[in-house]
Design an enzyme around this catalytic site. Structure first.
Site, PDB file in Angstrom:
ATOM      1  N   LYS A   1      33.417  44.043  38.924  1.00 16.02           N
ATOM      2  CA  LYS A   1      34.791  45.315  39.410  1.00 16.02           C
ATOM      3  C   LYS A   1      35.530  45.695  38.059  1.00 16.02           C
ATOM      4  CE  LYS A   1      35.298  41.090  42.566  1.00 16.02           C
ATOM      5  NZ  LYS A   1      36.228  39.690  42.192  1.00 16.02           N
TER       6      LYS A   1
ATOM      7  N   THR B   1      30.778  38.524  40.464  1.00 17.52           N
ATOM      8  CA  THR B   1      31.227  39.892  40.672  1.00 17.52           C
ATOM      9  C   THR B   1      32.532  39.985  40.243  1.00 17.52           C
ATOM     10  OG1 THR B   1      32.699  38.442  41.844  1.00 17.52           O
ATOM     11  CG2 THR B   1      30.375  39.163  43.283  1.00 17.52           C
TER      12      THR B   1
ATOM     13  N   LYS C   1      30.725  29.577  31.514  1.00 12.96           N
ATOM     14  CA  LYS C   1      31.170  30.331  31.654  1.00 12.96           C
ATOM     15  C   LYS C   1      32.040  30.386  30.106  1.00 12.96           C
ATOM     16  CE  LYS C   1      32.425  30.419  36.577  1.00 12.96           C
ATOM     17  NZ  LYS C   1      31.583  31.670  36.522  1.00 12.96           N
TER      18      LYS C   1
ATOM     19  N   LYS D   1      38.513  34.081  35.422  1.00 10.67           N
ATOM     20  CA  LYS D   1      37.635  33.397  35.763  1.00 10.67           C
ATOM     21  C   LYS D   1      37.750  31.994  36.117  1.00 10.67           C
ATOM     22  CE  LYS D   1      34.508  35.479  34.081  1.00 10.67           C
ATOM     23  NZ  LYS D   1      33.315  35.860  34.291  1.00 10.67           N
ATOM     24  N   ARG D   2      36.972  31.080  36.627  1.00 10.75           N
ATOM     25  CA  ARG D   2      36.923  29.792  37.149  1.00 10.75           C
ATOM     26  C   ARG D   2      36.808  29.117  35.891  1.00 10.75           C
ATOM     27  NH1 ARG D   2      32.451  25.840  38.693  1.00 10.75           N
ATOM     28  NH2 ARG D   2      31.744  27.924  39.044  1.00 10.75           N
TER      29      ARG D   2
END
Length: 854
Positions: A674, A670, A568, A562-563
Site C-alpha cells: 500500500k 500488505t 515487527k 501495524k499490529r
C-alpha cells in the site's frame, strides 16, 4: 506456475443488465431527498449529517440491490464454479465511497449533493469502520473480495458478524486501554441484508452413539443448538454491474429448542442464557489466556465453518443432483488456521447428512478445500487440547481422530519405523490437535503468501509435509486492491496518474508501469511532490486537531503502522529515534532533515510486552515533542485506535514505509504494498514481500538492511549470537539500552525492564541489537536521498510504477487459475512478470532500475 496469456477485461466479465444505465445529477438529487424523507421524515434543512449519510447509503444500497438480484439470476443460469473464502477477519473499512466509485456514480453524486449544499466528504466521515477485523489478515481478505468482484469471479466471503470487533483503543498516560468497539450502535449495519429464513443450526456438546442397520450411522444427541443467522454484505465489482457477497454469521438463541424449563434451566435464567449464546459472536479474538477464553475461541471457529459449510452444501444441492460434482462447482478456501475445522465439518456433512462412505467423502473434501498459511510463528499455528475439542465437538473430534489414524498409517507405509517424522506430522500428538496439520492433510493445495515465506515453509516449518506431498505446495504472493488504496484513498495521485497515462490502470494495474519513463520528467516529479504535500497537509491538520501537535509538513513522514508485536520490531524503530535524539542533544545544530515518526497499531490485551512498547513509544514522544532544544527536528506520534480509515489518511501522506520485521518472521505483509503504491519508499529487511518489492523496483529504489532470513534461521538452529558482545562494543547501543532503565525516562525505573531484559538477559530473540548498526546506516542513506528532492521523487515514482504486480487482481487470477481451477476465463492480464514490464517499457532492465537524473 505462471501463465503469460493476456485477456482483456471485456472478454471475460459477465454481461449483466446494467443499472444504473445513466443516472443523471437531477435524478440522484431528487432520489436523495426522497430517501431522506422516507428514512427519517425530515426535510434537508432539519436532517443531521448522520441522517444524510444514512439516506445516501440507503440510496446507494438500493442501486446495489438491483445489481445483486441480476447477478444472482445470471449465476443461477450460468452455474459457474463458486469460491467461498473462509476467514475469521474481514477488515472492510468504510464502504460508501468505495461503492460509489465501483458503481461509477461518485462524480454524479458529488454534483447532486453540491446542488443541495452538501459536501460528499462530510457524509463519508459519518460512516463507522466495521469492526470485523484487526490487522493484515483481515484487510487482505477484504482486498481479495474487491478483486474477485472486479474480475467477475463468482466469489464470496464467509465470516462472523462481531458485535464489538476487537476493541477500541484509548491511550491514557501513554498506556493502551481497551473498550468495546460499539460500531453497531444502532444494532444494524447500513450495508447488510439480514436473511433469517436461511439460518443454520450449529451443534455444541452432547454425545454421539452409533446405529448399525447394514451401515454404521452416527447419532448426535443431547447437544445444544445455536442458531447462525446470516447477514449478507454486498461486494460491488468495479463498473461491471456485478455484486458478490460477504456472508457474516451472527449467533442467536434457538427459540424452538429453548423454552422455560428446558435443559433444567429456570425461567429467570432465560435472559442470561440468551446473552451467553449471543456473546459467541461479540468479540474478535477472545482472550485465550484462560480456559473460558479458549473455549469461546474454539466455539467461534467451529460456528464459522459449520454455518458456512452447511449453507454452501445446502445451496449446492438445491442446484445439483450429483454430489460428486462438488469439487467441480465449489471451491472452499481456508484463510489461515482459524477455519481449519472445515476439513472435519465437510467430512461430517458428507458422511452423516449425505450418507457417503469415508473414502468418497475424503476424496471430495480434499478436492474441494485449499489452505493458505500466513505465518511461521509457532504461537500462530493453532493447537487445541484434545479433551476440550472432544467435549465441545464430540462428532468432529471422532472424525479428526479417524483422519489422524488413517493419515498416520499412510505415513507409516512411506516412512516405516520413522516415529519422529510421523509424530511431527500427526494431526493429534501430545494431547493436542494441530490445526495446520489438519488443514494440510485435508486440502489439495497449500500456499504461502510470498516467495520467501513459501520457501521457509518448505524448508523448515512444514518440511516433512513438503517432502511427503510436494505437489500440494505452491506460492501466491499477496496483493492489494488499487481501487481502494490508490483510486479512492489518494484521489489527487490517481488523477495525476490518469492525466499522464490514461485510466486503464484502474482495471489493468500493470499499466502503471507506463509511468516509469516519467521518472526523468522534472515537471511531472514536481506535480508528484505537490500531491504528496497536499496529503501531508491533510494528515498534519488531523494530527493538530486530534493530538494538539504541530508537525512540519516538509519533514520526512516516516510511518510504522501495524499490529504491535515483538517480531515487527517497533522497538528497533524506537531505538533509532532515541539515537537521533541523543545526537541532537549532543549537537542541536546537527544538519539532518527533520523527521516526523508516526506509529499506530493495537496490542493484544494479554500481550504484556507489546502494551509496554506502546507505553515506551508514547513516553519517548512526550520527551522529544516537549524538548525545545532540538528545534523541532524530531516529532513522534502514536495515533490511537488505528484502523482502515486512519491508514487511508496516513499512507498517502507518508514518505517512508517502515517494514523492519526480523527476516524470516513476516509471511508477506500488505502494508508494504500500500505504501509502495502511494509512492512511499520502503526501509526494510529482506523479509516477506519486501524481497519481491526490491526485485520490482530495483535495489536503488529501496533501503535494505539487516540479517537475511538464512542468517536468522542459522542463528536459531545453531546459536552463536550473544547480544552482550554488541552492547559492550557499540557505545550507541549501550547508551540507548541503558536509558531504558537508568532514569532517562520520567517513569519508574522498572517500567521498561521487560524490554531491557529481552534485549540482554533473554538473548535478543528478534535481533534488534544485531541489526541496529545496519538500520542506522540505511536511515542515513535515506536521509541523504531525501535531501535531493528530484532524486527522491524519481524513486517514489518508480515505486508507484512497479506496484501493479502487487495488485490483488494478479493474486486472485493466480488463485483462480492454479488453485481453484475456475471454469470461466481468468484475467491473466494482471500477472505482471518481468517480460510484461518490458513490453510496456522496451529496453529497461526491470530487476536493476536506477534513477537517472539529467
Amino acid at each position: 506456475m505462471h501463465t503469460n496469456t493476456m485477456y482483456r477485461f471485456d472478454n471475460f466479465a459477465p454481461h449483466y443488465t446494467s443499472y444504473p444505465k445513466s443516472l443523471t445529477v437531477s435524478e440522484l438529487r431528487d432520489a436523495f431527498i426522497v430517501a431522506l424523507q422516507s428514512l427519517h421524515g425530515k426535510t434537508l434543512n432539519c436532517a443531521s449529517k448522520q441522517e444524510k449519510f444514512e439516506a445516501l447509503a440507503w440510496l446507494t444500497k438500493s442501486i446495489i440491490s438491483k445489481n445483486l438480484i441480476e447477478t444472482q439470476k445470471q449465476r443461477t443460469k450460468d452455474d459457474p464454479k463458486q469460491v467461498y473464502y473462509l476467514s475469521i477477519e474481514f477488515l472492510l473499512g468504510r464502504l460508501l465511497e468505495n461503492n460509489l466509485v465501483n458503481l461509477g456514480i461518485r462524480e454524479v453524486c458529488v454534483k447532486a449533493l453540491s446542488e443541495l449544499g452538501i459536501e460528499l466528504d462530510s457524509l463519508l466521515d459519518q460512516e463507522e469502520d466495521a469492526g470485523l477485523g484487526n490487522g493484515g489478515l483481515g484487510r487482505l481478505a477484504a482486498c481479495y473480495l474487491d478483486s474477485m468482484a472486479a474480475m467477475g469471479l463468482a466469489g464470496h466471503g464467509c465470516g462472523l458478524r462481531y458485535r464489538y470487533g476487537l476493541f477500541e483503543q484509548k491511550i491514557k498516560n501513554g498506556y493502551q486501554y481497551e473498550y468495546p468497539d460499539n460500531w453497531l450502535k444502532n444494532q444494524t449495519y447500513v450495508w447488510e441484508y439480514r436473511r433469517p429464513a436461511e439460518k443454520i443450526a450449529v451443534r455444541f456438546g452432547g454425545t454421539v452413539r452409533t446405529q448399525t442397520n447394514g451401515k454404521i450411522r452416527f447419532i448426535h444427541e443431547n447437544y445444544e443448538n445455536v442458531m447462525a443467522v446470516p447477514y449478507d454484505v454486498p461486494i460491488v465489482g468495479y463498473k461491471n454491474q456485478l455484486v458478490n457477497t460477504l456472508r457474516l454469521w451472527s449467533a442467536e438463541v434457538d427459540v424452538d429448542q429453548y423454552t422455560c424449563g428446558a435443559h433444567g434451566v429456570e425461567c429467570n435464567s432465560v435472559i442470561y442464557y440468551k446473552h451467553a449464546i449471543e456473546s459467541l459472536t461479540d468479540i474478535l479474538y477472545p482472550d485465550d489466556s484462560h480456559y473460558e477464553g479458549k473455549i469461546l475461541r474454539l466455539k467461534q471457529q467451529y460456528f464459522l465453518v459449520s454455518a458456512s459449510l452447511q449453507s454452501i452444501i445446502r445451496n449446492f444441492r438445491m442446484q445439483h443432483d450429483v454430489l460428486q460434482e462438488l469439487p467441480d462447482k465449489i471451491a472452499i478456501h481456508i484463510n489461515d488456521t482459524h477455519p481449519s475445522l472445515a476439513v472435519a465439518e465437510l467430512m461430517r456433512i458428507l458422511i452423516d447428512d449425505c450418507c457417503l462412505g469415508w473414502d468418497e467423502a475424503w476424496s471430495l473434501t480434499v478436492r474441494t478445500l485449499s489452505y493458505t498459511n500466513h505465518t511461521v510463528l509457532p504461537e500462530a499455528l493453532e493447537k487445541w487440547p484434545v479433551n476440550m475439542l472432544e467435549q465441545l465437538l464430540p462428532r468432529i473430534y471422532m472424525i479428526i481422530h479417524e483422519i489422524n489414524e488413517r493419515y498416520c498409517r499412510e505415513l507409516w507405509n512411506s516412512y516405516p519405523g520413522d516415529w519422529d517424522r510421523i509424530h511431527s506430522m500427526a494431526i493429534i500428538a501430545d494431547d493436542q490437535v494441530h490445526m495446520a496439520h489438519l488443514a494440510i492433510a485435508g486440502s489439495h493445495t497449500v500456499n504461502g503468501v510470498a516467495e520467501i515465506h513459501t520457501e521457509i515453509l518448505k524448508k523448515t516449518v512444514m518440511h516433512n509435509f513438503y517432502t511427503y506431498t510436494p505437489d500440494k505446495f505452491t506460492n501466491v504472493t499477496n496483493g492489494i486492491t488499487q481501487r481502494r488504496w490508490l483510486l479512492t484513498s489518494n484521489p489527487k495521485l490517481a488523477a495525476l496518474i490518469t492525466d499522464a497515462i490514461g485510466s486503464n490502470w484502474i482495471e489493468y494495474p500493470c499499466d502503471l508501469a507506463k509511468l516509469a519513463p516519467l521518472s526523468k520528467d522534472t515537471a511531472f516529479l514536481e506535480d508528484l511532490a505537490s500531491v504528496k504535500l497536499h496529503n501531508k497537509l491533510k494528515l498534519a491538520k488531523y494530527i493538530k486537531e486530534k493530538h494538539g501537535i504541530i508537525v512540519d509538513v516538509h519533514s520526512i513522514f516516516d510511518s510504522h503502522i501495524k499490529r504491535i508485536h515483538a517480531y515487527k520490531r517497533q522497538c528497533l524503530n524506537v531505538m533509532h529515534i532515541m539515537h537521533l535524539y541523543h545526537c541532537l542533544r549532543e549537537n542541536p545544530q546537527l544538519d539532518i532533515p527533520p523527521r516526523t515518526f508516526i506509529f499506530g497499531g493495537k496490542a493484544a490485551p494479554g500481550y504484556y510486552k507489546a502494551k509496554k512498547t506502546i507505553k515506551l513509544i508514547n513516553t519517548l514522544a512526550d520527551k522529544i515533542n516537549n524538548d525545545s532544544a532540538i528545534h523541532n527536528k524530531l516529532k513522534v506520534l502514536f495515533l490511537e485506535n488505528y484502523n482502515v480509515s486512519h491508514a487511508e489518511l496516513i499512507i498517502p501522506a507518508s514518505d517512508v514505509s517502515e517494514q523492519i520485521s526480523t527476516a524470516s518472521r513476516e509471511a508477506s505483509g500488505t502494508g508494504n504494498m500500500k505504501f509502495m503504491m502511494n509512492g512511499a519508499l520502503t526501509i526494510g529487511t529482506l523479509d516477506g514481500a519486501n524481497i519481491e518489492i526490491r526485485n520490482a523496483v530495483g535495489a536503488d529504489n529501496i533501503f535494505v538492511f539487516g540479517l537475511s532470513a538464512e542468517e536468522v534461521l542459522a542463528y536459531y538452529r545453531r546459536g552463536g549470537y550473544n547480544p552482550w558482545d554488541i552492547y559492550n562494543s557499540d557505545l550507541r547501543i549501550k547508551t540507548i539500552v541503558d536509558q531504558l532503565v537508568n532514569g532517562f525516562f520520567p517513569v519508574d525505573s522498572d517500567e521498561f525492564r521487560s524490554h531491557y531484559d529481552a534485549l540482554l538477559r533473554y538473548g535478543d530473540e528478534y535481533f534488534l541489537l544485531k541489526d541496529f548498526a545496519s538500520y542506522v546506516a540505511a536511515h542515513q542513506q535515506l536521509a541523504d536521498a531525501y535531501c535531493n528532492q528530484n532524486r527522491w521523487q524519481a524513486m517514489s515514482l518508480l515505486n508507484i510504477a512497479h506496484s501493479g504486480w502487487f495488485s490483488g487482481d494478479r493474486t486472485f487470477s493466480e488463485y483462480a487459475a492454479e488453485i481453484w481451477t475456475m471454469d470461466q476465463p481468468i484475467p491473466l492480464w494482471c500477472q505482471c512478470l518481468p517480460e510484461d514490464y518490458a513490453r510496456v517499457n522496451p529496453g529497461r532492465d526491470v530487476n536493476h532500475d536506477q534513477v537517472i537524473l539529467s
